[in-house]
Design a protein around this motif. Structure first.
Motif, PDB file in Angstrom:
ATOM      1  N   GLU A 183       0.820  -1.213   0.000  1.00 41.50           N
ATOM      2  CA  GLU A 183       0.000   0.000   0.000  1.00 41.50           C
ATOM      3  C   GLU A 183       0.856   1.266   0.000  1.00 41.50           C
ATOM      4  O   GLU A 183       0.440   2.304   0.507  1.00 41.50           O
ATOM      5  CB  GLU A 183      -0.922   0.006   1.222  1.00 41.50           C
ATOM      6  N   ALA A 184       2.045   1.187  -0.542  1.00 43.36           N
ATOM      7  CA  ALA A 184       2.970   2.314  -0.485  1.00 43.36           C
ATOM      8  C   ALA A 184       2.779   3.241  -1.685  1.00 43.36           C
ATOM      9  O   ALA A 184       2.266   2.845  -2.727  1.00 43.36           O
ATOM     10  CB  ALA A 184       4.405   1.815  -0.426  1.00 43.36           C
ATOM     11  N   TRP A 185       3.230   4.468  -1.517  1.00 41.35           N
ATOM     12  CA  TRP A 185       3.194   5.443  -2.603  1.00 41.35           C
ATOM     13  C   TRP A 185       4.387   6.381  -2.446  1.00 41.35           C
ATOM     14  O   TRP A 185       4.984   6.490  -1.376  1.00 41.35           O
ATOM     15  CB  TRP A 185       1.888   6.223  -2.616  1.00 41.35           C
ATOM     16  N   LEU A 186       4.740   7.056  -3.545  1.00 44.75           N
ATOM     17  CA  LEU A 186       5.821   8.034  -3.519  1.00 44.75           C
ATOM     18  C   LEU A 186       5.244   9.385  -3.137  1.00 44.75           C
ATOM     19  O   LEU A 186       4.518  10.004  -3.912  1.00 44.75           O
ATOM     20  CB  LEU A 186       6.520   8.124  -4.877  1.00 44.75           C
ATOM     21  N   GLU A 187       5.571   9.825  -1.943  1.00 44.46           N
ATOM     22  CA  GLU A 187       5.149  11.160  -1.500  1.00 44.46           C
ATOM     23  C   GLU A 187       5.919  12.240  -2.257  1.00 44.46           C
ATOM     24  O   GLU A 187       5.387  13.279  -2.618  1.00 44.46           O
ATOM     25  CB  GLU A 187       5.397  11.283   0.003  1.00 44.46           C
ATOM     26  N   THR A 188       7.202  11.982  -2.473  1.00 43.95           N
ATOM     27  CA  THR A 188       8.062  12.876  -3.262  1.00 43.95           C
ATOM     28  C   THR A 188       8.781  12.014  -4.294  1.00 43.95           C
ATOM     29  O   THR A 188       9.382  10.995  -3.935  1.00 43.95           O
ATOM     30  CB  THR A 188       9.101  13.573  -2.369  1.00 43.95           C
ATOM     31  N   PRO A 189       8.748  12.368  -5.574  1.00 42.90           N
ATOM     32  CA  PRO A 189       9.378  11.532  -6.600  1.00 42.90           C
ATOM     33  C   PRO A 189      10.899  11.637  -6.552  1.00 42.90           C
ATOM     34  O   PRO A 189      11.459  12.598  -6.004  1.00 42.90           O
ATOM     35  CB  PRO A 189       8.822  12.113  -7.905  1.00 42.90           C
ATOM     36  N   PRO A 190      11.592  10.669  -7.136  1.00 39.35           N
ATOM     37  CA  PRO A 190      13.058  10.741  -7.211  1.00 39.35           C
ATOM     38  C   PRO A 190      13.494  11.807  -8.206  1.00 39.35           C
ATOM     39  O   PRO A 190      12.706  12.221  -9.078  1.00 39.35           O
ATOM     40  CB  PRO A 190      13.443   9.342  -7.698  1.00 39.35           C
ATOM     41  N   PRO A 191      14.741  12.257  -8.138  1.00 44.35           N
ATOM     42  CA  PRO A 191      15.223  13.307  -9.046  1.00 44.35           C
ATOM     43  C   PRO A 191      15.623  12.744 -10.403  1.00 44.35           C
ATOM     44  O   PRO A 191      16.795  12.739 -10.782  1.00 44.35           O
ATOM     45  CB  PRO A 191      16.418  13.893  -8.284  1.00 44.35           C
ATOM     46  N   ILE A 192      14.636  12.240 -11.132  1.00 48.51           N
ATOM     47  CA  ILE A 192      14.860  11.659 -12.462  1.00 48.51           C
ATOM     48  C   ILE A 192      14.095  12.489 -13.490  1.00 48.51           C
ATOM     49  O   ILE A 192      12.914  12.793 -13.295  1.00 48.51           O
ATOM     50  CB  ILE A 192      14.404  10.195 -12.505  1.00 48.51           C
ATOM     51  N   THR A 193      14.783  12.858 -14.557  1.00 50.05           N
ATOM     52  CA  THR A 193      14.176  13.648 -15.628  1.00 50.05           C
ATOM     53  C   THR A 193      14.240  12.849 -16.926  1.00 50.05           C
ATOM     54  O   THR A 193      15.307  12.346 -17.295  1.00 50.05           O
ATOM     55  CB  THR A 193      14.918  14.988 -15.809  1.00 50.05           C
ATOM     56  N   VAL A 194      13.091  12.737 -17.601  1.00 48.00           N
ATOM     57  CA  VAL A 194      13.030  11.977 -18.847  1.00 48.00           C
ATOM     58  C   VAL A 194      12.219  12.749 -19.877  1.00 48.00           C
ATOM     59  O   VAL A 194      11.126  13.241 -19.582  1.00 48.00           O
ATOM     60  CB  VAL A 194      12.370  10.594 -18.636  1.00 48.00           C
ATOM     61  N   ASP A 195      12.758  12.872 -21.095  1.00 54.14           N
ATOM     62  CA  ASP A 195      11.948  13.320 -22.224  1.00 54.14           C
ATOM     63  C   ASP A 195      12.340  12.497 -23.441  1.00 54.14           C
ATOM     64  O   ASP A 195      13.034  11.480 -23.311  1.00 54.14           O
ATOM     65  CB  ASP A 195      12.056  14.838 -22.456  1.00 54.14           C
ATOM     66  N   ASP A 196      11.919  12.892 -24.612  1.00 59.59           N
ATOM     67  CA  ASP A 196      12.146  12.079 -25.805  1.00 59.59           C
ATOM     68  C   ASP A 196      13.626  11.930 -26.154  1.00 59.59           C
ATOM     69  O   ASP A 196      14.025  10.940 -26.786  1.00 59.59           O
ATOM     70  CB  ASP A 196      11.409  12.679 -27.003  1.00 59.59           C
ATOM     71  N   ASP A 197      14.442  12.908 -25.770  1.00 64.53           N
ATOM     72  CA  ASP A 197      15.843  12.916 -26.190  1.00 64.53           C
ATOM     73  C   ASP A 197      16.833  12.771 -25.039  1.00 64.53           C
ATOM     74  O   ASP A 197      18.018  12.509 -25.277  1.00 64.53           O
ATOM     75  CB  ASP A 197      16.159  14.221 -26.928  1.00 64.53           C
ATOM     76  N   LEU A 198      16.374  12.938 -23.808  1.00 61.56           N
ATOM     77  CA  LEU A 198      17.296  13.055 -22.682  1.00 61.56           C
ATOM     78  C   LEU A 198      16.790  12.275 -21.477  1.00 61.56           C
ATOM     79  O   LEU A 198      15.582  12.220 -21.220  1.00 61.56           O
ATOM     80  CB  LEU A 198      17.430  14.535 -22.294  1.00 61.56           C
ATOM     81  N   ILE A 199      17.713  11.663 -20.736  1.00 56.97           N
ATOM     82  CA  ILE A 199      17.382  11.082 -19.437  1.00 56.97           C
ATOM     83  C   ILE A 199      18.485  11.438 -18.449  1.00 56.97           C
ATOM     84  O   ILE A 199      19.675  11.218 -18.717  1.00 56.97           O
ATOM     85  CB  ILE A 199      17.169   9.556 -19.507  1.00 56.97           C
ATOM     86  N   ILE A 200      18.094  12.029 -17.341  1.00 54.68           N
ATOM     87  CA  ILE A 200      19.015  12.344 -16.252  1.00 54.68           C
ATOM     88  C   ILE A 200      18.555  11.554 -15.038  1.00 54.68           C
ATOM     89  O   ILE A 200      17.459  11.779 -14.517  1.00 54.68           O
ATOM     90  CB  ILE A 200      19.042  13.851 -15.933  1.00 54.68           C
ATOM     91  N   VAL A 201      19.372  10.604 -14.617  1.00 56.45           N
ATOM     92  CA  VAL A 201      19.043   9.775 -13.458  1.00 56.45           C
ATOM     93  C   VAL A 201      19.783  10.345 -12.253  1.00 56.45           C
ATOM     94  O   VAL A 201      21.010  10.234 -12.149  1.00 56.45           O
ATOM     95  CB  VAL A 201      19.444   8.304 -13.671  1.00 56.45           C
ATOM     96  N   GLY A 202      19.029  10.986 -11.349  1.00 55.22           N
ATOM     97  CA  GLY A 202      19.610  11.480 -10.110  1.00 55.22           C
ATOM     98  C   GLY A 202      19.427  10.444  -9.015  1.00 55.22           C
ATOM     99  O   GLY A 202      18.348   9.868  -8.867  1.00 55.22           O
ATOM    100  N   VAL A 203      20.485  10.191  -8.264  1.00 46.39           N
ATOM    101  CA  VAL A 203      20.441   9.246  -7.144  1.00 46.39           C
ATOM    102  C   VAL A 203      21.059   9.916  -5.931  1.00 46.39           C
ATOM    103  O   VAL A 203      22.218  10.350  -5.982  1.00 46.39           O
ATOM    104  CB  VAL A 203      21.197   7.941  -7.453  1.00 46.39           C
ATOM    105  N   ALA A 204      20.294  10.014  -4.846  1.00 48.50           N
ATOM    106  CA  ALA A 204      20.827  10.558  -3.597  1.00 48.50           C
ATOM    107  C   ALA A 204      21.448   9.421  -2.786  1.00 48.50           C
ATOM    108  O   ALA A 204      20.813   8.397  -2.552  1.00 48.50           O
ATOM    109  CB  ALA A 204      19.714  11.229  -2.796  1.00 48.50           C
ATOM    110  N   ARG A 205      22.704   9.619  -2.383  1.00 49.13           N
ATOM    111  CA  ARG A 205      23.402   8.628  -1.567  1.00 49.13           C
ATOM    112  C   ARG A 205      23.523   9.170  -0.145  1.00 49.13           C
ATOM    113  O   ARG A 205      24.052  10.257   0.087  1.00 49.13           O
ATOM    114  CB  ARG A 205      24.791   8.345  -2.144  1.00 49.13           C
ATOM    115  N   LEU A 206      23.053   8.385   0.828  1.00 48.23           N
ATOM    116  CA  LEU A 206      22.978   8.874   2.207  1.00 48.23           C
ATOM    117  C   LEU A 206      24.348   9.104   2.833  1.00 48.23           C
ATOM    118  O   LEU A 206      24.618  10.154   3.418  1.00 48.23           O
ATOM    119  CB  LEU A 206      22.209   7.878   3.083  1.00 48.23           C
ATOM    120  N   GLY A 207      25.214   8.113   2.801  1.00 53.06           N
ATOM    121  CA  GLY A 207      26.458   8.170   3.554  1.00 53.06           C
ATOM    122  C   GLY A 207      26.440   7.153   4.682  1.00 53.06           C
ATOM    123  O   GLY A 207      25.449   6.463   4.923  1.00 53.06           O
TER     124      GLY A 207
END
Length: 235
Positions: free
Chosen positions: A121-145
């Motif tokens: 029953e989970a949902w994403l309250e805030t989405p990950p920092p990923i940007t996608v369009d027809d020509d570009l994809i930027i995969v952002g990943v936050a690393r905690l430490g």
């Protein structure tokens, strides 16, 4: 004493017994409702604190925030995110997740997303920092430490969160990019990726892995937002 008087006494005793039982049931019901409302309020507060404290894209350098809850436990779990280019793994990020749990309530900060709820029953309250369009994809990943203590308690807990955010970018070239996320809430991630046009597969495991493939050649970048987070201590 007459039979009528005896009957009246028995009747009153029965009514009093029923009233006591009813009051006990009502008290228990009210208690459970109060506990449920308090747990829901804690989860909502922690989700808001995660969102305000961790700003992986906007923040750079030293930052400070707090996480507050009435009762529960705050700890980290191991989580990886793999980036694949044309089916070949090119990067594996040990992102990990900061997880708050209290009874059946769960909130996680994972790879830049805030995830609420249990597995089914989970949902994403805030989405990950990923940007996608027809020509570009930027995969952002936050690393905690690595410098994160487990914090738990009841009666009101406020703990400090310090970060020192830096960013690194990797050019993935022009190709079909896949993102594979280890997660205890696979359904939430699947729905997110499907809304953004990805083909989604789930691999079993503990936890499962959700792999999203963005078909078609896109110019791709991986941006790791290293939080170097320190969690622990009183505010």
């Amino acid at each position: 004493m007459s039979r009528r008087a005896q009957s009246n006494v028995v009747g009153v005793a029965l009514l009093l017994g029923i009233a006591v039982v009813s009051m006990g049931a009502l008290t228990a019901t009210v208690g459970m409702l109060v506990d449920s409302n308090a747990a829901a309020a804690d989860a909502e507060r922690v989700a808001a604190d995660f969102d305000a404290t961790f700003e992986p894209v906007a923040a750079t350098g030293p930052q400070r925030g707090t996480v507050t809850f009435g009762e529960g436990r705050l700890t980290t779990v191991d989580r990886t995110v793999e980036i694949r280019v044309d089916g070949v793994t090119v990067e594996t990020v040990q992102a990990d997740a900061l997880v708050y749990e209290s009874d059946d309530r769960r909130v996680a900060f994972h790879s830049g997303a805030v995830v609420r709820g249990q597995a089914g029953e989970a949902w994403l309250e805030t989405p990950p920092p990923i940007t996608v369009d027809d020509d570009l994809i930027i995969v952002g990943v936050a690393r905690l430490g690595d410098d994160i203590r487990t914090v738990s308690g009841s009666g009101g807990v406020t703990t400090t969160v310090r970060t020192n955010v830096s960013h690194s970018r990797t050019d993935l070239g022009t190709a079909t990019v896949s993102v594979a996320v280890e997660t205890a809430a696979p359904g939430a991630w699947e729905r997110y990726f499907e809304r953004h046009g990805a083909s989604v597969d789930r691999r079993s495991g503990d936890p499962p892995t959700v792999e999203a493939t963005f078909d078609g050649d896109r110019t791709g970048y991986l941006v790791v937002h290293d939080l170097a987070a320190e969690v622990g201590g009183h505010a």
